[in-house]
Scaffold this active site. Structure first.
Site, mmCIF file in Angstrom:
data_model
loop_
_atom_site.group_PDB
_atom_site.id
_atom_site.type_symbol
_atom_site.label_atom_id
_atom_site.label_comp_id
_atom_site.label_asym_id
_atom_site.label_seq_id
_atom_site.Cartn_x
_atom_site.Cartn_y
_atom_site.Cartn_z
ATOM 1 N N CYS A 70 0.839 -1.204 0.000
ATOM 2 C CA CYS A 70 0.000 0.000 0.000
ATOM 3 C C CYS A 70 0.874 1.255 0.000
ATOM 4 O O CYS A 70 1.722 1.427 0.885
ATOM 5 C CB CYS A 70 -0.915 0.003 1.224
ATOM 6 S SG CYS A 70 -1.877 1.536 1.392
ATOM 7 N N CYS A 73 0.534 3.583 3.388
ATOM 8 C CA CYS A 73 1.057 3.181 4.693
ATOM 9 C C CYS A 73 2.412 3.847 4.925
ATOM 10 O O CYS A 73 3.090 4.234 3.969
ATOM 11 C CB CYS A 73 1.201 1.661 4.756
ATOM 12 S SG CYS A 73 -0.363 0.767 4.878
ATOM 13 N N HIS A 116 -3.750 0.819 8.333
ATOM 14 C CA HIS A 116 -4.299 0.417 7.031
ATOM 15 C C HIS A 116 -5.691 -0.199 7.156
ATOM 16 O O HIS A 116 -6.507 -0.079 6.245
ATOM 17 C CB HIS A 116 -3.348 -0.583 6.362
ATOM 18 C CG HIS A 116 -3.799 -1.062 5.017
ATOM 19 N ND1 HIS A 116 -3.561 -0.362 3.849
ATOM 20 C CD2 HIS A 116 -4.514 -2.172 4.658
ATOM 21 C CE1 HIS A 116 -4.083 -1.013 2.832
ATOM 22 N NE2 HIS A 116 -4.673 -2.117 3.293
ATOM 23 N N ASN A 156 -14.069 9.061 -0.621
ATOM 24 C CA ASN A 156 -14.729 7.917 -1.236
ATOM 25 C C ASN A 156 -14.373 6.701 -0.399
ATOM 26 O O ASN A 156 -13.194 6.450 -0.149
ATOM 27 C CB ASN A 156 -14.239 7.688 -2.670
ATOM 28 C CG ASN A 156 -14.534 8.859 -3.574
ATOM 29 O OD1 ASN A 156 -15.503 9.572 -3.388
ATOM 30 N ND2 ASN A 156 -13.695 9.065 -4.573
ATOM 31 N N HIS A 167 -6.554 1.825 1.919
ATOM 32 C CA HIS A 167 -6.152 2.583 3.108
ATOM 33 C C HIS A 167 -7.142 3.727 3.363
ATOM 34 O O HIS A 167 -7.596 4.375 2.428
ATOM 35 C CB HIS A 167 -4.754 3.153 2.885
ATOM 36 C CG HIS A 167 -4.089 3.623 4.132
ATOM 37 N ND1 HIS A 167 -3.130 2.880 4.786
ATOM 38 C CD2 HIS A 167 -4.251 4.755 4.861
ATOM 39 C CE1 HIS A 167 -2.722 3.550 5.853
ATOM 40 N NE2 HIS A 167 -3.389 4.686 5.920
ATOM 41 N N HIS A 169 -8.485 7.048 3.511
ATOM 42 C CA HIS A 169 -7.988 8.316 2.998
ATOM 43 C C HIS A 169 -9.092 9.058 2.277
ATOM 44 O O HIS A 169 -10.132 8.496 1.928
ATOM 45 C CB HIS A 169 -6.819 8.086 2.029
ATOM 46 C CG HIS A 169 -7.237 7.516 0.697
ATOM 47 N ND1 HIS A 169 -7.634 6.202 0.533
ATOM 48 C CD2 HIS A 169 -7.340 8.095 -0.532
ATOM 49 C CE1 HIS A 169 -7.950 5.984 -0.730
ATOM 50 N NE2 HIS A 169 -7.788 7.115 -1.409
ATOM 51 N N GLN A 171 -9.609 12.905 -0.360
ATOM 52 C CA GLN A 171 -8.922 13.728 -1.346
ATOM 53 C C GLN A 171 -9.381 15.182 -1.219
ATOM 54 O O GLN A 171 -10.419 15.473 -0.618
ATOM 55 C CB GLN A 171 -9.198 13.218 -2.760
ATOM 56 C CG GLN A 171 -8.712 11.802 -3.012
ATOM 57 C CD GLN A 171 -8.964 11.355 -4.431
ATOM 58 O OE1 GLN A 171 -8.396 11.877 -5.380
ATOM 59 N NE2 GLN A 171 -9.837 10.365 -4.587
#
Length: 353
Positions: A70, A73, A116, A156, A167, A169, A171
């Site tokens: 990933c 991470c 993660h 999302n 992971h 996250h 944007q």
């Protein structure tokens, strides 16, 4: 909050947001990366009046890597990722495969936690507050870029949404124009203001919702409700009770209460469809006033806009998704299978004990 800005090997900016003031962030990106080359272009549709970002370089972006590869991470030993340090609280960095770049805006990735296998709903209130502070700081910084007119923070979650990195996250998109959805809200503001001699359509909507049966949860400074004309099977709008145009204008009381309210809302979303179901896929989207000129919307100012978050899932029932078919995709007329009143009732039923 401590903020530390650094650069990745290819020149992109990376920013650590730490809970501890004594955190030291001096790790160097040891990857042999060449400078990022993007081909982002914004094209305007003369018939619809909206815009499309053309970004062919995104075809090569990372796609569903295994957990031990990933890129979000922390770096560990010789396993090097987008984050050079071996740990972090919250990290923001320029997207390696941006939809918008240069004169066409900017795209950033926000990593909510180094864990993660967590989700936003797993964060502590202190961690969620740090994410809010990072969103606010990036909104401020990006708003000063000459090419940026609007800043959009969003998450999302879930493969059904199209997420390619597991992971936790989100944007941030910094657009060089006012987005079509925001323009619709601004036109409604202008129309309502003219028709009512100065009234505010956001205030009118919130007043109606506070008096109706679709409230999901309510705090002293925030209220979450399923809107009267919800587009999606389960859709919740979260508003500060004091109207402000953007994240920058939230007062300390609203900032302090936000983590508790938002985490509870996300946790309810994960319980909508019952135990044993996979995590609920969703999109969480902050709507903020544009920073550009509003001369196309007569009589409207930035202060007329109401900051709010829209949270929705494309899952309509257990094992079934809501697809955008002919009416929705072809004509932008949504057909909702779940009555908003029933959706609100269900989201109240799954409240934390």
């Amino acid at each position: 909050m401590k903020k530390t800005s650094t650069r990745l090997a290819d020149g992109r900016e990376l920013i650590y947001y730490d809970l501890r003031d004594d955190a030291v962030r001096d790790a160097v990106d040891r990857r042999p990366l060449e400078r990022t080359v993007t081909t982002s272009e914004v094209r305007h549709d003369r018939l619809l009046g909206d815009a499309v970002a053309v970004a062919s370089h995104r075809q090569g972006r990372t796609y569903h890597p295994p957990a031990d590869e990933c890129p979000l991470c922390p770096s560990q030993g010789e396993r090097l990722s987008e984050i050079p340090d071996s740990s972090y609280d919250v990290v923001v960095f320029e997207n390696r495969f941006p939809s918008l770049a240069g004169d066409s805006g900017r795209c950033e990735v926000v990593c909510f936690t180094s864990d993660h296998h967590a989700s936003f709903a797993d964060l502590t209130e202190e961690q969620a507050r740090l994410v809010l502070d990072a969103w606010t700081d990036r909104t401020s910084e990006l708003s000063h870029l000459p090419s940026v007119e609007q800043v959009f923070c969003f998450e999302n979650r879930g493969a059904e949404i199209g997420v390619t990195l597991g992971h936790p996250h989100g944007q941030i998109y910094a657009y060089p124009f006012t987005t079509p959805r925001t323009a619709l809200m601004l036109r409604s503001l202008a129309t309502h203001k003219d028709a009512t001699g100065g009234g505010n359509v956001f205030d009118a909507v919130l007043e109606r919702e506070l008096a109706d049966e679709r409230i999901v949860l309510e705090g002293e400074h925030w209220v979450a409700f399923v809107p009267y004309a919800a587009h999606w099977p389960y859709e919740v709008h979260l508003y500060p009770k004091r109207r402000v145009p953007d994240l920058l204008a939230l007062d300390e009381a609203a900032r302090t209460e936000f983590p508790k309210v938002y985490l509870e809302l996300l946790r309810r979303f994960d319980r909508i469809f019952g135990e044993g179901e996979p995590p609920t896929p969703y999109i969480a989207a902050w709507h903020q006033a544009p920073f550009g000129q509003l001369e196309d919307f007569e009589g409207v100012t930035r202060d007329d806009f109401a900051l709010h978050l829209e949270l929705f899932t494309i899952r309509r029932t257990s094992g079934k998704l809501k697809f955008l078919a002919g009416s929705e995709s072809g004509m932008s007329v949504f057909i909702n299978d779940v009555p908003p009143e029933r959706a609100a009732e269900r989201l109240r039923e799954v409240a934390s004990s």
